[in-house]
Scaffold this active site. Structure first.
Site, PDB file in Angstrom:
ATOM      1  CE  LYS A 180      14.435  14.031   6.617  1.00 16.73           C
ATOM      2  NZ  LYS A 180      13.827  14.672   5.423  1.00 16.73           N
ATOM      3  CE1 TYR A 238      14.300   9.015   8.974  1.00 19.86           C
ATOM      4  CE2 TYR A 238      15.824  10.648   9.847  1.00 19.86           C
ATOM      5  CZ  TYR A 238      14.793  10.305   8.989  1.00 19.86           C
ATOM      6  OH  TYR A 238      14.261  11.259   8.145  1.00 19.86           O
TER       7      TYR A 238
HETATM    8  C1  N5H Z   1      13.046   5.679  12.289  1.00 21.22           C
HETATM    9  C2  N5H Z   1      12.292   5.588  11.236  1.00 21.22           C
HETATM   10  C3  N5H Z   1      12.101   4.309  10.503  1.00 21.22           C
HETATM   11  C4  N5H Z   1      13.354   3.810   9.754  1.00 21.22           C
HETATM   12  C5  N5H Z   1      13.839   4.747   8.708  1.00 21.22           C
HETATM   13  C6  N5H Z   1      13.132   5.162   7.648  1.00 21.22           C
HETATM   14  C7  N5H Z   1      13.591   6.233   6.771  1.00 21.22           C
HETATM   15  C8  N5H Z   1      12.897   6.681   5.748  1.00 21.22           C
HETATM   16  C9  N5H Z   1      13.308   7.843   4.889  1.00 21.22           C
HETATM   17  C10 N5H Z   1      13.870   7.522   3.509  1.00 21.22           C
HETATM   18  C11 N5H Z   1      13.851   8.795   2.732  1.00 21.22           C
HETATM   19  C12 N5H Z   1      13.051   6.424   2.831  1.00 21.22           C
HETATM   20  C13 N5H Z   1      13.648   5.906   1.539  1.00 21.22           C
HETATM   21  O1  N5H Z   1      14.535   6.480   0.967  1.00 21.22           O
HETATM   22  C14 N5H Z   1      13.056   4.624   0.985  1.00 21.22           C
HETATM   23  C15 N5H Z   1      13.789   4.105  -0.237  1.00 21.22           C
HETATM   24  O2  N5H Z   1      14.949   3.404   0.103  1.00 21.22           O
HETATM   25  C16 N5H Z   1      12.894   3.126  -1.025  1.00 21.22           C
HETATM   26  N1  N5H Z   1      11.647   3.765  -1.459  1.00 21.22           N
HETATM   27  C17 N5H Z   1      11.491   4.316  -2.680  1.00 21.22           C
HETATM   28  O3  N5H Z   1      12.382   4.352  -3.516  1.00 21.22           O
HETATM   29  C18 N5H Z   1      10.144   4.936  -2.966  1.00 21.22           C
HETATM   30  C19 N5H Z   1       9.579   4.278  -4.198  1.00 21.22           C
HETATM   31  C20 N5H Z   1      10.313   6.446  -3.123  1.00 21.22           C
HETATM   32  C21 N5H Z   1       9.060   7.130  -3.572  1.00 21.22           C
HETATM   33  O4  N5H Z   1      10.605   6.932  -1.811  1.00 21.22           O
HETATM   34  C22 N5H Z   1      11.563   7.881  -1.650  1.00 21.22           C
HETATM   35  N2  N5H Z   1      11.802   8.311  -0.422  1.00 21.22           N
HETATM   36  O5  N5H Z   1      12.153   8.315  -2.607  1.00 21.22           O
HETATM   37  C23 N5H Z   1      11.662   6.809  10.650  1.00 21.22           C
HETATM   38  C24 N5H Z   1      10.147   6.791  10.574  1.00 21.22           C
HETATM   39  C25 N5H Z   1       9.542   6.577  11.935  1.00 21.22           C
HETATM   40  C26 N5H Z   1       9.660   8.170  10.039  1.00 21.22           C
HETATM   41  C27 N5H Z   1       9.992   8.405   8.586  1.00 21.22           C
HETATM   42  C28 N5H Z   1       9.448   7.438   7.576  1.00 21.22           C
HETATM   43  C29 N5H Z   1      10.778   9.464   8.277  1.00 21.22           C
HETATM   44  C30 N5H Z   1      11.169   9.935   6.924  1.00 21.22           C
HETATM   45  O6  N5H Z   1      12.201  10.612   6.805  1.00 21.22           O
HETATM   46  O7  N5H Z   1      10.460   9.655   5.944  1.00 21.22           O
END
Ligand code: N5H
Length: 257
Positions: free
Chosen positions: A165, A158
């Site tokens: 966060k 994370y």
């Molecule tokens: C321990 C975990 C798993 C590993 C970490 C995951 C973290 C996720 C959060 C971030 C916000 C995800 C993110 O920014 C993805 C982007 O790099 C690529 N995705 C995108 O650009 C898409 C298209 C857009 C719509 O997404 C975003 N966010 O803008 C954590 C998990 C067990 C739980 C989890 C998934 C937590 C969380 O914070 O969402």
């Protein structure tokens, strides 16, 4: 006491698709009778958000673009909302971002730019949005944000999102203190892992879900609906004495050592 949200208007920020926690929140608020306003980051999300919002029966949702990295864009969005609807009663902030390649391996490898970006979009945006939204909450209101256990404890991979966060959690508490005198409550929901677009491509996600099934008190993952109903509680008068709080909707996983 009336716990219906009829006659109330809420802004939901951060719906990406039908799996989004923001969408679970929107449905719970809709079911409770609220009028909904959706914001989306850019034109890429406009159609999916409009299609989802328009699928809610008896709802005349409103839609606005809002890039939370741009103060002028936030100002413009809330000026338009003020002009179009006047008073709002609350807001759900369901927005986060970090570079995918920094959500892996050691936290230490985060870059200065990656650190700034994650904090800008995932933490500062709550404050920036609250500042423009609260003047529209003339009858008092509620603000809810989404956080995760990785901000309190180390959760593998994370990484910079955990640090962001922690900043979001602290921002939520300071905002609760600033806005309490205006009758506005600010709280966070710490959701257990849910397969959303954020979780897409995360290698460790299945392992984390398995651990929830084996070790969380409820021995099952949580759903968007369960988080949505807690947001409804936090945005309604049911929770009128609650502010500055993090409620874990995580099958109890956070209590396990
Ligand atoms: C321990 C975990 C798993 C590993 C970490 C995951 C973290 C996720 C959060 C971030 C916000 C995800 C993110 O920014 C993805 C982007 O790099 C690529 N995705 C995108 O650009 C898409 C298209 C857009 C719509 O997404 C975003 N966010 O803008 C954590 C998990 C067990 C739980 C989890 C998934 C937590 C969380 O914070 O969402």
């Amino acid at each position: 006491m009336n716990f219906s949200l009829e006659g109330r208007t809420y802004v939901v920020m951060g719906v990406a698709n039908k799996r989004s926690i923001a969408w679970g929140i929107a449905r719970s608020l809709h079911d409770a009778g609220a009028r909904l306003i959706f914001t989306y980051a850019n034109e890429r999300f406009e159609k999916p958000v409009r299609d989802l919002g328009d699928s809610l029966e008896g709802q005349e949702s409103l839609y606005y673009e809002c890039d939370v990295t741009d103060d002028e864009a936030i100002k413009k969005t809330f000026a338009e909302i003020k002009n179009d609807v006047g008073t709002i009663h609350g807001l759900a902030h369901c927005i986060a971002f970090a570079n995918r390649d920094e959500l892996n391996g050691e936290y230490m490898n985060v870059t200065r730019d990656g650190f700034k970006l994650a904090h800008d979009i995932s933490a500062y945006s709550l404050t920036a949005v609250a500042k423009e939204a609260y003047p529209l909450m003339t009858e008092g209101g509620g603000i809810v944000t989404l956080t995760y256990l990785g901000g309190e404890k180390v959760v593998n991979n994370y990484n910079v999102m955990g640090v962001a966060k922690a900043s979001l959690d602290a921002s939520m508490r300071y905002l609760a203190n600033d806005l309490g005198k205006h009758g506005i409550r600010v709280n966070a929901i710490s959701a257990g892992p849910i397969r959303t677009v954020s979780a897409k491509g995360v290698g460790s996600f299945n392992t984390i879900l398995k651990e929830i099934e084996e070790r969380a008190p409820l021995r099952r993952p949580v759903s968007q609906e369960e988080v949505g109903d807690t947001a409804y509680y936090l945005l309604s008068d049911l929770s009128r004495g609650v502010t500055g709080e993090i409620i874990h909707v995580d099958s109890g996983f956070n209590i396990i050592g």
